[in-house]
Design an enzyme around this catalytic site. Structure first.
Site, PDB file in Angstrom:
ATOM      1  N   ASP A 108       0.800  -1.235   0.000  1.00 29.21           N
ATOM      2  CA  ASP A 108       0.000   0.000   0.000  1.00 29.21           C
ATOM      3  C   ASP A 108       0.829   1.279   0.000  1.00 29.21           C
ATOM      4  O   ASP A 108       0.269   2.377  -0.077  1.00 29.21           O
ATOM      5  CB  ASP A 108      -0.950  -0.001   1.221  1.00 29.21           C
ATOM      6  CG  ASP A 108      -0.188  -0.176   2.549  1.00 29.21           C
ATOM      7  OD1 ASP A 108      -0.730  -0.839   3.460  1.00 29.21           O
ATOM      8  OD2 ASP A 108       0.948   0.326   2.670  1.00 29.21           O
ATOM      9  N   HIS A 123       6.572  -7.968  -1.356  1.00 30.61           N
ATOM     10  CA  HIS A 123       5.383  -8.486  -2.050  1.00 30.61           C
ATOM     11  C   HIS A 123       4.938  -7.566  -3.170  1.00 30.61           C
ATOM     12  O   HIS A 123       3.821  -7.694  -3.671  1.00 30.61           O
ATOM     13  CB  HIS A 123       4.227  -8.709  -1.060  1.00 30.61           C
ATOM     14  CG  HIS A 123       4.455  -9.912  -0.193  1.00 30.61           C
ATOM     15  ND1 HIS A 123       3.655 -10.231   0.871  1.00 30.61           N
ATOM     16  CD2 HIS A 123       5.420 -10.875  -0.223  1.00 30.61           C
ATOM     17  CE1 HIS A 123       4.094 -11.345   1.439  1.00 30.61           C
ATOM     18  NE2 HIS A 123       5.172 -11.744   0.807  1.00 30.61           N
ATOM     19  N   CYS A 154       2.643  -3.562 -26.614  1.00 35.04           N
ATOM     20  CA  CYS A 154       3.145  -4.747 -27.361  1.00 35.04           C
ATOM     21  C   CYS A 154       2.020  -5.764 -27.537  1.00 35.04           C
ATOM     22  O   CYS A 154       2.197  -6.796 -28.173  1.00 35.04           O
ATOM     23  CB  CYS A 154       4.329  -5.376 -26.611  1.00 35.04           C
ATOM     24  SG  CYS A 154       3.819  -6.443 -25.233  1.00 35.04           S
TER      25      CYS A 154
HETATM   26  N1  APR Z   1      -1.725  -3.448  15.327  1.00 35.44           N
HETATM   27  C1  APR Z   1      -0.880  -4.518  15.314  1.00 35.44           C
HETATM   28  N2  APR Z   1      -1.213  -5.729  14.795  1.00 35.44           N
HETATM   29  C2  APR Z   1      -2.450  -5.850  14.279  1.00 35.44           C
HETATM   30  C3  APR Z   1      -3.389  -4.789  14.256  1.00 35.44           C
HETATM   31  C4  APR Z   1      -2.966  -3.551  14.814  1.00 35.44           C
HETATM   32  N3  APR Z   1      -3.791  -2.483  14.837  1.00 35.44           N
HETATM   33  N4  APR Z   1      -4.539  -5.229  13.660  1.00 35.44           N
HETATM   34  C5  APR Z   1      -4.309  -6.527  13.316  1.00 35.44           C
HETATM   35  N5  APR Z   1      -3.074  -6.902  13.699  1.00 35.44           N
HETATM   36  C6  APR Z   1      -2.404  -8.185  13.469  1.00 35.44           C
HETATM   37  C7  APR Z   1      -3.289  -9.402  13.498  1.00 35.44           C
HETATM   38  O1  APR Z   1      -3.396  -9.887  14.813  1.00 35.44           O
HETATM   39  C8  APR Z   1      -2.506 -10.372  12.596  1.00 35.44           C
HETATM   40  O2  APR Z   1      -1.530 -11.079  13.359  1.00 35.44           O
HETATM   41  O3  APR Z   1      -1.874  -8.125  12.163  1.00 35.44           O
HETATM   42  C9  APR Z   1      -1.775  -9.441  11.626  1.00 35.44           C
HETATM   43  C10 APR Z   1      -2.382  -9.437  10.227  1.00 35.44           C
HETATM   44  O4  APR Z   1      -2.177 -10.724   9.696  1.00 35.44           O
HETATM   45  P1  APR Z   1      -2.569 -11.020   8.164  1.00 35.44           P
HETATM   46  O5  APR Z   1      -3.938 -10.485   7.898  1.00 35.44           O
HETATM   47  O6  APR Z   1      -2.282 -12.462   7.925  1.00 35.44           O
HETATM   48  O7  APR Z   1      -1.560 -10.103   7.321  1.00 35.44           O
HETATM   49  P2  APR Z   1      -0.053 -10.428   6.946  1.00 35.44           P
HETATM   50  O8  APR Z   1       0.659 -11.089   8.071  1.00 35.44           O
HETATM   51  O9  APR Z   1       0.535  -9.179   6.404  1.00 35.44           O
HETATM   52  O10 APR Z   1      -0.218 -11.482   5.731  1.00 35.44           O
HETATM   53  C11 APR Z   1       0.958 -11.858   5.041  1.00 35.44           C
HETATM   54  O11 APR Z   1      -0.415 -12.902   3.345  1.00 35.44           O
HETATM   55  O12 APR Z   1      -2.261 -12.857   1.962  1.00 35.44           O
HETATM   56  C12 APR Z   1      -0.897 -12.658   2.021  1.00 35.44           C
HETATM   57  O13 APR Z   1       0.282 -11.258   0.572  1.00 35.44           O
HETATM   58  C13 APR Z   1      -0.556 -11.232   1.675  1.00 35.44           C
HETATM   59  O14 APR Z   1       1.286  -9.895   2.514  1.00 35.44           O
HETATM   60  C14 APR Z   1       0.185 -10.715   2.904  1.00 35.44           C
HETATM   61  C15 APR Z   1       0.654 -11.999   3.576  1.00 35.44           C
END
Ligand code: APR
Length: 250
Positions: A108, A123, A154
């Site tokens: 983002d 990513h 292309c």
């Molecule tokens: N502050 C801190 N942590 C938070 C908050 C917050 N306000 N809100 C949510 N979380 C935590 C959740 O508890 C969870 O552990 O953020 C994490 C989000 O996890 P995911 O949704 O799995 O995101 P991410 O870890 O970035 O996923 C990894 O998966 O789908 C693919 O490519 C996508 O880059 C992504 C990858």
């Protein structure tokens, strides 16, 4: 939490290399949904259909509409206090001759919007697109206003420059990320569920190489038992407090 933040700042003081791995939780307080929270994207959208090459090829217009909407949402989103704190921590530590890097799984662009400079996007990015035939890269702004899916001059199909499930991560970014994981004195994960590989291997590489491992999350993850510091709280609340402790101690 105060005591933990203070002792973490004391660990950072003599450190030479400080690394932060961020995930979707870092952008939650900027209004961008995560993936695996109960209100996350994968509870509303089939990830195979929207985040895989087969899915794109099966229904390019529908998948492009989804990425266009996610891009416009990211473009509108503002960095939250956690993003801003990381940019300030980077400036502060680099002024004292330390190396600081953010490795992000997020696409983002909010770390850059907050002023962070050393950001490794493992990513990809919603701000970029590329032709699947000739590899020409495009700014997303230049391809989303016409009919979708966009095609290259292309003739090739253009795709978002993001990593789909099952695809290799960008080589240069991954090399940098592994270098930082192997050389980190302090490795902080923030807002990631630590379940998607190879990104999730980075904290383990850091720990094996002797780093102090820190987790900033609102809940436990598979990494939690391995961490030297578990800062249970929101990204937008914990990081500014960590910045204050580093500023006071360094
Ligand atoms: N502050 C801190 N942590 C938070 C908050 C917050 N306000 N809100 C949510 N979380 C935590 C959740 O508890 C969870 O552990 O953020 C994490 C989000 O996890 P995911 O949704 O799995 O995101 P991410 O870890 O970035 O996923 C990894 O998966 O789908 C693919 O490519 C996508 O880059 C992504 C990858």
């Amino acid at each position: 939490m105060e005591q933990e933040l203070r002792s973490l700042a004391e660990k950072i003081k003599p450190s030479k290399v400080i690394v932060v791995l961020t995930g979707a939780g870092a952008s939650k307080e900027s209004g961008i949904p995560t993936f695996r929270d109960k209100d996350g994207l994968w509870s509303q959208y089939d990830m195979e259909r929207f985040a895989s090459l087969d899915g794109l090829l099966a229904d390019p217009r529908r998948v492009w509409e989804w990425y266009r909407d996610r891009y416009l949402e990211a473009k509108r989103a503002q960095p939250n206090p956690g993003h801003k704190a990381l940019a300030e921590i980077e400036a502060l530590l680099r002024n004292r001759g330390k190396d600081f890097a953010i490795i992000t799984q997020n696409i983002d662009g909010l770390h850059q919007k907050a002023g962070s400079e050393n950001v490794i996007e493992i990513h990809g990015s919603l701000y970029r697109a590329k032709c699947m035939e000739c590899g020409k890269t495009y700014a997303m702004d230049d391809v989303i206003n016409g009919s979708l899916p966009p095609y290259c001059e292309c003739g090739g199909l253009i795709r978002p420059d993001v990593v789909f499930f099952g695809e290799p991560l960008p080589e240069r970014e991954m090399e940098m990320a592994i270098y930082y994981a192997q050389n980190a004195d302090v490795f902080i994960t923030a807002g990631t569920s630590a379940v998607v590989y190879p990104a999730a291997s980075l904290p383990y590489i850091a720990k094996d190489a002797g780093a102090v491992l820190v987790e900033v999350n609102v809940e436990d993850t598979p990494l939690t038992p391995l961490c030297d510091f578990v800062l249970r709280g929101r990204f937008g609340e914990v990081l500014p407090r960590l910045y204050d402790e580093i500023k006071n101690s360094i």
